[in-house]
Design a protein around this motif. Structure first.
Motif, short mmCIF file in Angstrom:
data_model
loop_
_atom_site.label_atom_id
_atom_site.label_comp_id
_atom_site.label_asym_id
_atom_site.label_seq_id
_atom_site.Cartn_x
_atom_site.Cartn_y
_atom_site.Cartn_z
N ASN A 120 0.84 -1.20 0.00
CA ASN A 120 0.00 0.00 0.00
C ASN A 120 0.88 1.25 0.00
N LYS A 121 0.94 1.92 -1.13
CA LYS A 121 1.69 3.17 -1.20
C LYS A 121 1.19 3.99 -2.38
N GLU A 123 0.90 8.50 -3.90
CA GLU A 123 1.18 9.93 -3.71
C GLU A 123 -0.10 10.70 -3.97
N GLY A 135 1.46 5.76 2.84
CA GLY A 135 1.93 4.39 3.02
C GLY A 135 0.93 3.62 3.85
N THR A 136 1.41 2.94 4.87
CA THR A 136 0.51 2.18 5.73
C THR A 136 0.41 2.81 7.12
N GLY A 156 -4.09 1.15 4.66
CA GLY A 156 -3.77 1.53 3.29
C GLY A 156 -4.93 2.14 2.55
N THR A 178 -0.51 5.80 -7.84
CA THR A 178 0.26 4.68 -7.28
C THR A 178 1.46 4.42 -8.18
N GLY A 182 2.69 -0.51 -6.15
CA GLY A 182 1.85 0.13 -5.14
C GLY A 182 0.37 -0.01 -5.46
N TYR A 184 -3.67 1.30 -3.64
CA TYR A 184 -4.25 2.13 -2.59
C TYR A 184 -5.76 2.20 -2.74
#
Length: 387
Positions: A120-121, A123, A135-136, A156, A178, A182, A184
């Motif tokens: 899970n990441k 911007e 992030g988490t 996440g 993402t 990644g 999200y």
């Protein structure tokens, strides 16, 4: 080392109940077993699991043989069961019904240069230009001089508060991106939930509108569970057309030069070039600026990524494209002919890349070598040493 502990963890893994720490512990403990211990443990585990699933041995053998060779097409739920069990063999050296020891040494080599799965990441780019790395963790984000409150959750996901826009307010749009590797989840203020796949981006309003709710999938893939409102339609804009919600769960993928909209529940309509096409659950609309087609698909297969799985029923090249995005690796082929090898498998995405590649090697058609962040693909009988 306790074999009881391994049996416990393996049972949890097969039933998809392991967390990431337990999964790592299982793989580590399994590698410490002797060949005889592995044979006995896996034979017993398969017997217990097969009994609980009421799956005949002959059919189980056929499924295991067909998972990747595509000799026949079995129901995905059975393929998922068989592949889940196989993945429990962390280095992929054994079928649970028959031992394939000749793969062991090569699969151990794959594991030496392992790469972790995505996570899970993302911007978040705010309407005011501010960028926030997600992030988490858990944090509350407030926007000065507004009543917008955003909560980043430890699971996440990002949740916007439920304040709707007023009549005299200007609509402000944020963008969530993402990277490769990644994923999200985005929870909008109107109750709509959006899952963003790897290497994807979506533009959306900070506050839901009174008369319309528009988001734009800039690139990549997203799954939508829309909070339907007849007074304020929800639309997904893409470069090739608009997808309008009619009370819906659907998936949108903008890759490969076209848009693929797959409906799971409810109804959606595709609007492009002044024409409208409505599709039903289990159908996929495939369209670009020039044409549109509708066909039946396995909707479960289309959203496997959201539930944490690779569900391959395609060429090796197509499967490796998904793997390369998720693990952020480059793929090189020894020969162009390798790309067309058919792949049929259901494999967890939350396993290190060595486990995924080891399962693919069970076809006895391909072999892999990891060199840094490059995965090199060879024919199975090709020597990979120093290549």
């Amino acid at each position: 080392m306790s074999e009881d502990r391994i049996r416990f963890l393996l049972s949890k893994y097969i039933h998809r109940q392991c967390d990431s720490q337990e999964e790592a512990e299982l793989f580590s403990l399994f590698r410490q077993l002797s060949d005889e211990q592995k044979d006995e443990l896996l034979a017993n585990t398969w017997t217990e699991f097969e009994s609980s699933q009421e799956l005949p041995e002959e059919e189980a053998e056929q499924i295991l043989d067909a998972i990747l060779t595509r000799k026949s097409r079995f129901p995905l739920k059975y393929i998922s069961i068989a592949a889940s069990v196989l993945i429990g063999v962390s280095i992929g050296a054994y079928f649970l019904l028959h031992s394939h020891k000749q793969l062991s040494a090569d699969n151990d080599k794959i594991a030496l240069a392992d790469i972790r799965p995505g996570e899970n990441k993302a911007e978040l780019t705010m309407g005011n230009g501010k960028k926030i790395i997600l992030g988490t963790g858990s944090q509350k984000i407030t926007i000065p001089n507004t009543d917008v409150v955003i909560q980043e959750n430890a699971n996440g996901s990002l949740t916007y508060n439920k304040e709707a826009i007023t009549d005299n307010e200007q609509i402000i749009y944020d963008t969530l991106r993402t990277p490769k590797g990644g994923v999200y989840q985005l929870n909008l203020g109107d109750g709509t939930k959006i899952w963003l796949n790897t290497a994807s981006a979506i533009r959306f309003p900070e506050k839901p509108g009174h008369r319309s709710r528009d988001v734009e999938l800039l690139y990549g893939e997203a799954y939508f569970e829309v909070q339907h409102r007849t007074d304020a339609p929800f639309t997904v804009k893409t470069a090739a057309g608009v997808i309008r919600d009619l009370g819906t769960h659907f998936n949108v993928n903008t890759g490969n030069g076209h848009v693929a909209a797959t409906l799971l529940e409810g109804a959606i309509q595709i609007e492009r070039n002044n024409s409208i096409k409505r599709i039903k659950p289990g159908q996929q609309a495939l369209f670009n600026s020039e044409k549109l087609s509708v066909h039946e698909v396995d909707a479960e297969e289309m959203i496997a990524w959201k539930d944490g799985y690779f569900m391959f029923d395609e060429s090796l090249e197509s499967a490796m494209q998904k793997i390369s995005l998720w693990y952020d690796v480059k793929v090189e082929y020894q020969d162009e002919g390798i790309k067309g090898i058919p792949v049929l498998a259901t494999i967890t995405r939350y396993s290190n890349i060595s486990n995924v590649l080891s399962i693919l090697e069970m076809t006895k058609k391909v072999r892999f070598k990891i060199d840094g962040r490059t995965v090199k693909v060879f024919y199975f009988n090709q020597n990979t040493t120093n290549k």
